[in-house]
Scaffold this active site. Structure first.
Site, short mmCIF file in Angstrom:
data_model
loop_
_atom_site.label_atom_id
_atom_site.label_comp_id
_atom_site.label_asym_id
_atom_site.label_seq_id
_atom_site.Cartn_x
_atom_site.Cartn_y
_atom_site.Cartn_z
CD GLU A 46 -4.93 -4.08 -0.14
OE1 GLU A 46 -5.51 -4.38 -1.20
OE2 GLU A 46 -3.70 -4.16 0.02
CG HIS B 199 -0.62 -2.68 -4.38
ND1 HIS B 199 -1.52 -1.72 -3.97
CD2 HIS B 199 -1.04 -3.84 -3.80
CE1 HIS B 199 -2.43 -2.27 -3.19
NE2 HIS B 199 -2.17 -3.56 -3.06
#
Length: 218
Positions: A144, A177
């Protein structure tokens, strides 16, 4: 903040879109097939994380241009004292943000624990839980940071400067997210600021790994 051959925003959008969407698509297909065969004991989170790791690893191993692009950002010679300070400051900010948002009933790391069934990781030691734990605290944070700081932030920075790169990439990080949008947007701001100040992905990778470890284990 140039590193190797720069990407344009369209290329970045396509690459990140594919990397993040493929695990979801593949896990849905796999789970549908398994359940059609009568296997109802499959952990949805585990299947998704496996495909996520495969997607990240495949992208990195097959994309020489990307490896060259982020190579300079993985600077191991970053000042150790500054790294420790940034990591500690980040952990404090993350803790305060999580507690504050939880108090207002906004998505927090506690909801993430529920969504990923993280409580089960500490209840039994088996191969599946070990793989999930390693993926969440080591592999996913590493990739990420490569994608969102190394690729996305840097590309926006090279075109629009520091302010817009921090704002835009943080919002995208939060948006991806979903139910943790507010919290992960805050995390994104912190990760981006640390990367901007140190010019290295190492401090943000360390912070990301430590925080994920705390979320899983505590």
């Amino acid at each position: 903040m140039h590193s190797g051959k720069d990407y344009n925003l369209k290329e970045v959008a396509i690459k990140i879109g594919l990397i993040l969407s493929l695990p979801a698509v593949l896990s849905i297909i796999s789970l549908t097939i398994l359940k059609a065969w009568g296997d109802t004991n499959v952990d949805d989170s585990f299947v998704f994380i496996i495909f996520q790791v495969i997607s990240y690893a495949t992208f990195l191993s097959l994309n020489k241009r990307f490896r060259c692009f982020i190579n300079g950002m993985l600077n191991l010679k970053v000042n150790k004292k500054r790294t420790v300070i940034y990591v500690i400051a980040g952990l404090v900010l993350f803790s305060i943000s999580s507690i504050f948002l939880l108090g207002f009933g906004i998505g927090s790391d506690e909801s993430q624990r529920e969504n990923l069934n993280l409580d089960q990781l500490s209840q039994a030691v088996n191969l599946q839980n070990i793989i999930m734990t390693l993926a969440i605290i080591i592999i996913i944070p590493f990739y990420e940071e490569l994608l969102f700081r190394g690729l996305l932030f840097t590309t926006i920075y090279n075109r629009y400067g520091s302010a817009w790169s921090i704002i835009i990439s943080s919002l995208i990080f939060g948006f991806l997210h979903s139910d943790l949008f507010v919290l992960t947007t805050i995390y994104g701001f912190v990760f981006n600021y640390i990367f901007l100040k140190t010019k290295s992905l190492i401090p943000s990778i360390i912070l990301h790994m430590i925080w994920n470890t705390l979320v899983v284990l505590l």
